[in-house]
Design a protein around this motif. Structure first.
Motif, PDB file in Angstrom:
ATOM      1  N   CYS A  63       0.871  -1.181   0.000  1.00 46.51           N
ATOM      2  CA  CYS A  63       0.000   0.000   0.000  1.00 46.51           C
ATOM      3  C   CYS A  63       0.903   1.225   0.000  1.00 46.51           C
ATOM      4  N   ARG A  64       0.492   2.181  -0.781  1.00 46.50           N
ATOM      5  CA  ARG A  64       1.267   3.419  -0.891  1.00 46.50           C
ATOM      6  C   ARG A  64       0.303   4.592  -0.851  1.00 46.50           C
ATOM      7  N   ASP A  65       0.649   5.570  -0.039  1.00 46.12           N
ATOM      8  CA  ASP A  65      -0.052   6.831  -0.157  1.00 46.12           C
ATOM      9  C   ASP A  65       0.961   7.803  -0.756  1.00 46.12           C
ATOM     10  N   ASP A  66       0.719   9.069  -0.650  1.00 51.98           N
ATOM     11  CA  ASP A  66       1.596  10.036  -1.310  1.00 51.98           C
ATOM     12  C   ASP A  66       3.050   9.949  -0.872  1.00 51.98           C
ATOM     13  N   ILE A  67       3.293   9.669   0.408  1.00 54.56           N
ATOM     14  CA  ILE A  67       4.676   9.697   0.881  1.00 54.56           C
ATOM     15  C   ILE A  67       5.134   8.434   1.590  1.00 54.56           C
ATOM     16  N   LYS A  68       4.210   7.562   1.968  1.00 54.81           N
ATOM     17  CA  LYS A  68       4.602   6.420   2.787  1.00 54.81           C
ATOM     18  C   LYS A  68       4.297   5.089   2.111  1.00 54.81           C
ATOM     19  N   TYR A  69       5.239   4.166   2.216  1.00 58.40           N
ATOM     20  CA  TYR A  69       5.098   2.812   1.712  1.00 58.40           C
ATOM     21  C   TYR A  69       4.763   1.893   2.874  1.00 58.40           C
ATOM     22  N   GLY A  70       3.957   0.894   2.620  1.00 64.31           N
ATOM     23  CA  GLY A  70       3.637  -0.060   3.665  1.00 64.31           C
ATOM     24  C   GLY A  70       3.203  -1.396   3.084  1.00 64.31           C
ATOM     25  N   ILE A  71       3.021  -2.346   3.973  1.00 60.91           N
ATOM     26  CA  ILE A  71       2.588  -3.690   3.609  1.00 60.91           C
ATOM     27  C   ILE A  71       1.377  -4.025   4.467  1.00 60.91           C
ATOM     28  N   VAL A  72       0.348  -4.587   3.842  1.00 58.44           N
ATOM     29  CA  VAL A  72      -0.808  -5.080   4.582  1.00 58.44           C
ATOM     30  C   VAL A  72      -0.801  -6.597   4.477  1.00 58.44           C
ATOM     31  N   ILE A  73      -0.717  -7.262   5.624  1.00 58.43           N
ATOM     32  CA  ILE A  73      -0.792  -8.718   5.660  1.00 58.43           C
ATOM     33  C   ILE A  73      -2.245  -9.084   5.917  1.00 58.43           C
ATOM     34  N   TRP A  74      -2.849  -9.767   4.941  1.00 57.86           N
ATOM     35  CA  TRP A  74      -4.274 -10.072   4.987  1.00 57.86           C
ATOM     36  C   TRP A  74      -4.568 -11.397   5.690  1.00 57.86           C
ATOM     37  N   TYR A  75      -3.813 -12.440   5.328  1.00 53.64           N
ATOM     38  CA  TYR A  75      -4.085 -13.781   5.858  1.00 53.64           C
ATOM     39  C   TYR A  75      -2.795 -14.574   5.973  1.00 53.64           C
ATOM     40  N   VAL A  76      -2.799 -15.549   6.876  1.00 53.44           N
ATOM     41  CA  VAL A  76      -1.816 -16.618   6.907  1.00 53.44           C
ATOM     42  C   VAL A  76      -2.647 -17.881   6.734  1.00 53.44           C
ATOM     43  N   ALA A  77      -2.349 -18.633   5.672  1.00 52.04           N
ATOM     44  CA  ALA A  77      -3.234 -19.754   5.340  1.00 52.04           C
ATOM     45  C   ALA A  77      -2.460 -20.878   4.677  1.00 52.04           C
ATOM     46  N   LYS A  78      -3.065 -22.048   4.701  1.00 51.58           N
ATOM     47  CA  LYS A  78      -2.507 -23.189   3.977  1.00 51.58           C
ATOM     48  C   LYS A  78      -2.637 -22.942   2.479  1.00 51.58           C
ATOM     49  N   HIS A  79      -1.745 -23.546   1.710  1.00 51.59           N
ATOM     50  CA  HIS A  79      -1.705 -23.340   0.273  1.00 51.59           C
ATOM     51  C   HIS A  79      -3.046 -23.644  -0.404  1.00 51.59           C
ATOM     52  N   LYS A  80      -3.747 -24.663   0.056  1.00 52.60           N
ATOM     53  CA  LYS A  80      -5.000 -25.050  -0.605  1.00 52.60           C
ATOM     54  C   LYS A  80      -6.084 -23.971  -0.485  1.00 52.60           C
ATOM     55  N   TRP A  81      -5.946 -23.011   0.444  1.00 54.71           N
ATOM     56  CA  TRP A  81      -6.931 -21.951   0.620  1.00 54.71           C
ATOM     57  C   TRP A  81      -6.534 -20.641  -0.053  1.00 54.71           C
ATOM     58  N   VAL A  82      -5.363 -20.582  -0.680  1.00 56.93           N
ATOM     59  CA  VAL A  82      -4.859 -19.330  -1.252  1.00 56.93           C
ATOM     60  C   VAL A  82      -5.813 -18.749  -2.290  1.00 56.93           C
ATOM     61  N   SER A  83      -6.332 -19.556  -3.220  1.00 58.59           N
ATOM     62  CA  SER A  83      -7.203 -19.009  -4.275  1.00 58.59           C
ATOM     63  C   SER A  83      -8.473 -18.404  -3.682  1.00 58.59           C
ATOM     64  N   ARG A  84      -9.004 -19.010  -2.646  1.00 55.29           N
ATOM     65  CA  ARG A  84     -10.202 -18.453  -1.986  1.00 55.29           C
ATOM     66  C   ARG A  84      -9.876 -17.108  -1.353  1.00 55.29           C
ATOM     67  N   TYR A  85      -8.755 -17.037  -0.673  1.00 48.43           N
ATOM     68  CA  TYR A  85      -8.393 -15.797   0.007  1.00 48.43           C
ATOM     69  C   TYR A  85      -8.020 -14.680  -0.959  1.00 48.43           C
ATOM     70  N   ILE A  86      -7.416 -14.990  -2.102  1.00 47.41           N
ATOM     71  CA  ILE A  86      -7.100 -13.898  -3.044  1.00 47.41           C
ATOM     72  C   ILE A  86      -8.387 -13.301  -3.619  1.00 47.41           C
ATOM     73  N   ARG A  87      -9.421 -14.110  -3.788  1.00 46.92           N
ATOM     74  CA  ARG A  87     -10.713 -13.558  -4.231  1.00 46.92           C
ATOM     75  C   ARG A  87     -11.276 -12.613  -3.175  1.00 46.92           C
ATOM     76  N   LEU A  88     -11.160 -12.988  -1.905  1.00 45.34           N
ATOM     77  CA  LEU A  88     -11.623 -12.109  -0.826  1.00 45.34           C
ATOM     78  C   LEU A  88     -10.816 -10.809  -0.774  1.00 45.34           C
ATOM     79  N   ILE A  89      -9.519 -10.917  -0.931  1.00 43.95           N
ATOM     80  CA  ILE A  89      -8.666  -9.718  -0.924  1.00 43.95           C
ATOM     81  C   ILE A  89      -9.026  -8.810  -2.087  1.00 43.95           C
ATOM     82  N   ASP A  90      -9.220  -9.388  -3.279  1.00 45.96           N
ATOM     83  CA  ASP A  90      -9.634  -8.597  -4.444  1.00 45.96           C
ATOM     84  C   ASP A  90     -10.936  -7.846  -4.166  1.00 45.96           C
ATOM     85  N   LYS A  91     -11.903  -8.538  -3.562  1.00 46.17           N
ATOM     86  CA  LYS A  91     -13.184  -7.891  -3.239  1.00 46.17           C
ATOM     87  C   LYS A  91     -12.987  -6.743  -2.258  1.00 46.17           C
ATOM     88  N   MET A  92     -12.169  -6.949  -1.242  1.00 46.87           N
ATOM     89  CA  MET A  92     -11.932  -5.899  -0.253  1.00 46.87           C
ATOM     90  C   MET A  92     -11.189  -4.712  -0.872  1.00 46.87           C
TER      91      MET A  92
END
Length: 137
Positions: free
Chosen positions: A76-105
């Motif tokens: 995430c970046r605003d005008d002057i600051k860089y950052g990282i948002v950690i959304w989930y820690v999950a098993k590999h088999k759930w990654v596709s489900r969680y990326i859809r949720l992240i996209d929606k958010m």
């Protein structure tokens, strides 16, 4: 030359804080190591794998390959600051489900809602100055 660790650039969702609270000591240690690496700007395929099939840039970091745990995050970046948002820690088999949720958010808003700074995990994080490593209790 050692790169300073700016742990305050990392923010986490409630789901990550909840996962951390329930994780065993081994995973907490691995998570702390990955946070430190991401905060210091280290990047490799294990630390920053760009996921395909997403509307927004989403990355995964391997927490542990043996157990297939992944850290899902965005920049995430605003005008002057860089950052990282950690959304989930999950098993590999759930990654596709969680990326859809992240996209929606991400599509709903540029506001991330209530995030917890990695530096403000209510006493769960403290910096060990002797070994220059980050320890999560």
């Amino acid at each position: 030359k050692e790169v300073p660790v700016q742990i305050d650039i990392i923010n986490m969702t409630h789901d990550v804080v909840k996962w951390y609270s329930n994780a065993d000591a081994r995973y907490k240690s691995l998570f702390a190591k990955r946070l430190k690496q991401l905060a210091s700007g280290e990047r490799s395929r294990i630390l920053q794998k760009h996921l395909v099939g997403c509307k927004y840039p989403i990355f995964e970091t391997y927490l542990d390959q043996a157990s297939a745990q992944r850290i899902l995050w965005t920049e995430c970046r605003d005008d002057i600051k860089y950052g990282i948002v950690i959304w989930y820690v999950a098993k590999h088999k759930w990654v596709s489900r969680y990326i859809r949720l992240i996209d929606k958010m991400e599509a709903r808003s540029t506001q991330y809602g209530k995030l917890t700074s990695a530096k403000e995990l209510d006493g769960m994080i403290e910096e060990e100055t002797q070994d220059d490593c980050l320890i999560l209790d």
